[in-house]
Write a protein that holds these residues in place. Structure first.
Motif, PDB file in Angstrom:
ATOM      1  N   SER A   1     -14.629  34.362  39.250  1.00 28.17           N
ATOM      2  CA  SER A   1     -14.978  32.949  39.960  1.00 28.17           C
ATOM      3  C   SER A   1     -16.504  32.684  39.588  1.00 28.17           C
ATOM      4  O   SER A   1     -17.254  33.478  39.106  1.00 28.17           O
ATOM      5  CB  SER A   1     -15.293  33.198  41.659  1.00 28.17           C
ATOM      6  N   VAL A   2     -16.618  31.254  39.438  1.00 25.04           N
ATOM      7  CA  VAL A   2     -18.122  30.784  38.820  1.00 25.04           C
ATOM      8  C   VAL A   2     -18.531  29.848  39.811  1.00 25.04           C
ATOM      9  O   VAL A   2     -17.816  28.906  40.235  1.00 25.04           O
ATOM     10  CB  VAL A   2     -17.636  30.195  37.519  1.00 25.04           C
ATOM     11  N   CYS A   3     -19.744  30.065  39.981  1.00 24.17           N
ATOM     12  CA  CYS A   3     -20.681  29.158  40.908  1.00 24.17           C
ATOM     13  C   CYS A   3     -21.255  28.047  39.991  1.00 24.17           C
ATOM     14  O   CYS A   3     -21.843  28.350  38.965  1.00 24.17           O
ATOM     15  CB  CYS A   3     -21.851  29.771  41.695  1.00 24.17           C
ATOM     16  N   LEU A   4     -20.929  26.749  40.313  1.00 22.36           N
ATOM     17  CA  LEU A   4     -21.556  25.569  39.408  1.00 22.36           C
ATOM     18  C   LEU A   4     -22.318  24.929  40.411  1.00 22.36           C
ATOM     19  O   LEU A   4     -22.293  24.537  41.411  1.00 22.36           O
ATOM     20  CB  LEU A   4     -20.178  24.690  39.299  1.00 22.36           C
ATOM     21  N   GLY A   5     -23.700  24.811  40.029  1.00 19.04           N
ATOM     22  CA  GLY A   5     -24.656  24.111  40.488  1.00 19.04           C
ATOM     23  C   GLY A   5     -25.897  23.627  39.774  1.00 19.04           C
ATOM     24  O   GLY A   5     -25.807  23.851  38.429  1.00 19.04           O
ATOM     25  N   HIS A   6     -26.999  23.455  40.238  1.00 13.77           N
ATOM     26  CA  HIS A   6     -28.187  23.109  39.276  1.00 13.77           C
ATOM     27  C   HIS A   6     -29.517  23.540  40.259  1.00 13.77           C
ATOM     28  O   HIS A   6     -29.452  23.835  41.553  1.00 13.77           O
ATOM     29  CB  HIS A   6     -28.227  21.679  39.106  1.00 13.77           C
ATOM     30  N   HIS A   7     -30.554  23.441  39.596  1.00  9.37           N
ATOM     31  CA  HIS A   7     -31.793  23.710  40.215  1.00  9.37           C
ATOM     32  C   HIS A   7     -32.548  22.298  40.330  1.00  9.37           C
ATOM     33  O   HIS A   7     -32.741  21.361  39.433  1.00  9.37           O
ATOM     34  CB  HIS A   7     -32.798  24.730  39.464  1.00  9.37           C
ATOM     35  N   ASP A   8     -32.956  22.333  41.586  1.00  7.85           N
ATOM     36  CA  ASP A   8     -33.705  21.020  41.929  1.00  7.85           C
ATOM     37  C   ASP A   8     -35.245  20.694  41.614  1.00  7.85           C
ATOM     38  O   ASP A   8     -35.590  21.827  40.793  1.00  7.85           O
ATOM     39  CB  ASP A   8     -33.710  20.823  43.603  1.00  7.85           C
ATOM     40  N   SER A   9     -35.785  19.855  41.884  1.00  6.26           N
ATOM     41  CA  SER A   9     -37.413  19.918  41.328  1.00  6.26           C
ATOM     42  C   SER A   9     -38.195  20.902  41.733  1.00  6.26           C
ATOM     43  O   SER A   9     -39.252  21.111  41.118  1.00  6.26           O
ATOM     44  CB  SER A   9     -37.635  18.320  41.419  1.00  6.26           C
ATOM     45  N   GLN A  10     -37.874  21.481  43.029  1.00  6.47           N
ATOM     46  CA  GLN A  10     -38.716  22.667  43.295  1.00  6.47           C
ATOM     47  C   GLN A  10     -38.199  23.999  42.829  1.00  6.47           C
ATOM     48  O   GLN A  10     -38.771  25.074  43.146  1.00  6.47           O
ATOM     49  CB  GLN A  10     -38.828  22.616  44.749  1.00  6.47           C
ATOM     50  N   GLY A  11     -37.134  23.894  41.841  1.00  3.36           N
ATOM     51  CA  GLY A  11     -36.715  25.292  41.399  1.00  3.36           C
ATOM     52  C   GLY A  11     -35.446  25.852  42.399  1.00  3.36           C
ATOM     53  O   GLY A  11     -35.175  26.914  42.147  1.00  3.36           O
ATOM     54  N   GLU A  12     -35.132  25.383  43.445  1.00  2.00           N
ATOM     55  CA  GLU A  12     -34.198  25.783  44.229  1.00  2.00           C
ATOM     56  C   GLU A  12     -32.888  25.587  43.947  1.00  2.00           C
ATOM     57  O   GLU A  12     -32.595  24.398  43.425  1.00  2.00           O
ATOM     58  CB  GLU A  12     -34.415  25.097  45.632  1.00  2.00           C
ATOM     59  N   TRP A  13     -31.854  26.501  44.132  1.00  2.00           N
ATOM     60  CA  TRP A  13     -30.539  26.340  43.657  1.00  2.00           C
ATOM     61  C   TRP A  13     -29.889  25.566  44.416  1.00  2.00           C
ATOM     62  O   TRP A  13     -29.881  25.812  45.675  1.00  2.00           O
ATOM     63  CB  TRP A  13     -30.096  27.751  43.641  1.00  2.00           C
ATOM     64  N   ARG A  14     -29.133  24.549  43.894  1.00  2.00           N
ATOM     65  CA  ARG A  14     -28.196  23.566  44.778  1.00  2.00           C
ATOM     66  C   ARG A  14     -26.822  24.012  44.235  1.00  2.00           C
ATOM     67  O   ARG A  14     -26.467  23.459  43.236  1.00  2.00           O
ATOM     68  CB  ARG A  14     -28.598  22.240  44.616  1.00  2.00           C
ATOM     69  N   GLN A  15     -25.945  24.676  45.128  1.00  2.00           N
ATOM     70  CA  GLN A  15     -24.713  24.732  44.549  1.00  2.00           C
ATOM     71  C   GLN A  15     -23.846  23.590  44.760  1.00  2.00           C
ATOM     72  O   GLN A  15     -23.873  23.170  45.969  1.00  2.00           O
ATOM     73  CB  GLN A  15     -23.986  26.141  45.269  1.00  2.00           C
ATOM     74  N   LEU A  16     -22.935  23.268  44.067  1.00  2.00           N
ATOM     75  CA  LEU A  16     -21.969  22.301  44.282  1.00  2.00           C
ATOM     76  C   LEU A  16     -20.434  22.884  44.773  1.00  2.00           C
ATOM     77  O   LEU A  16     -19.900  22.250  45.547  1.00  2.00           O
ATOM     78  CB  LEU A  16     -21.862  21.180  42.952  1.00  2.00           C
TER      79      LEU A  16
END
Length: 253
Positions: A78-93
């Protein structure tokens, strides 16, 4: 199972293409998996010329902002897809499972990845580069067209499923979202829900706070819907979870 810390944005050392003999051995071992997920013409191309990667848990299959050269088929894990916001916090989609294609849009458009793909558990994936796709289209247009139609169909089904899930989730309160997530993970994992990522990242995926997520889990445990502790839960009353996961008019997160 250890949880994954997605806070680091450091890219893993690139593995590149495996040695030809090793690649063919890996491809041969993966044939039963591939037979379930891709047609014969595409399967033959992937076995002969695909880029095979085994990615350990916590490492990235591809990075956000990285120029995309390859579309990937997830065969195991399984793969987690997400991005890091402007504060560097991981946001998983979302969490991608075996059988899903990833990076297709960026590869086709020759763009950069707008998401980071991190292995939640050890992953086996096979990739096909845009140059290989173009060469195949020239050499065997009929087979290429049939294969690409199957890929597009799979992507369309996934997008439709995601859209329906997003619309449905908007109609659920926090407890409903957590109940639905538990049922979904139970279906994927066979009755026991194992956390393969930190709970705060699951909460991010559900658009609720980590505190709310924990509170909902405690409530469901007190109601006898789930049991267990730590990073492994058992579904004890699926019917009651389904009732919780029914849309409620006017409910918010």
């Amino acid at each position: 199972m250890e949880s994954i810390d997605f806070a680091s944005t450091a890219a893993p050392a690139p593995e590149g293409a495996l040695e030809r003999t090793h690649r063919r051995r890996t491809a041969a071992m993966a044939q039963p998996l591939m037979a379930e997920r891709v047609g014969a013409p595409l399967r033959a191309v992937l076995v002969e010329a695909g880029e095979w990667r085994r990615v350990p848990a916590g490492q990235a299959l591809f990075e956000q902002g990285e120029h995309c050269e390859t579309m990937w088929l997830l065969l195991e894990g399984s793969v987690c897809l997400g991005h890091h916001d402007s504060q560097g916090e991981w946001r998983q989609l979302r969490l991608a499972d075996a059988g899903e294609w990833m990076g297709c849009a960026a590869c086709w458009l020759r763009e950069s990845h707008n998401l980071r793909a991190v292995a939640a558990v050890d992953v086996l994936a096979v990739g096909m580069s845009r140059s290989q796709i173009d060469a195949w289209a020239t050499e065997d247009p009929a087979a290429w067209r049939a294969a690409m139609e199957s890929v597009v169909e799979a992507l369309a089904e996934l997008q439709l499923q995601q859209t329906r899930q997003a619309v449905r989730r908007e109609s659920l309160d926090a407890l409903g979202r957590v109940s639905e997530w538990l049922l979904d993970m139970s279906r994927r994992q066979g009755g026991t829900v194992r956390f393969i990522q930190r709970k705060k990242y699951v909460a991010s995926q559900l658009a609720i706070t980590p505190e709310t997520f924990s509170r909902c889990l405690r409530q469901l445990e007190e109601e006898g819907c789930i049991g267990g502790s730590g990073y492994e839960l058992q579904i004890l009353a699926p019917d009651r979870l389904r009732q919780r996961a029914r849309p409620r008019r006017g409910a918010g997160a």
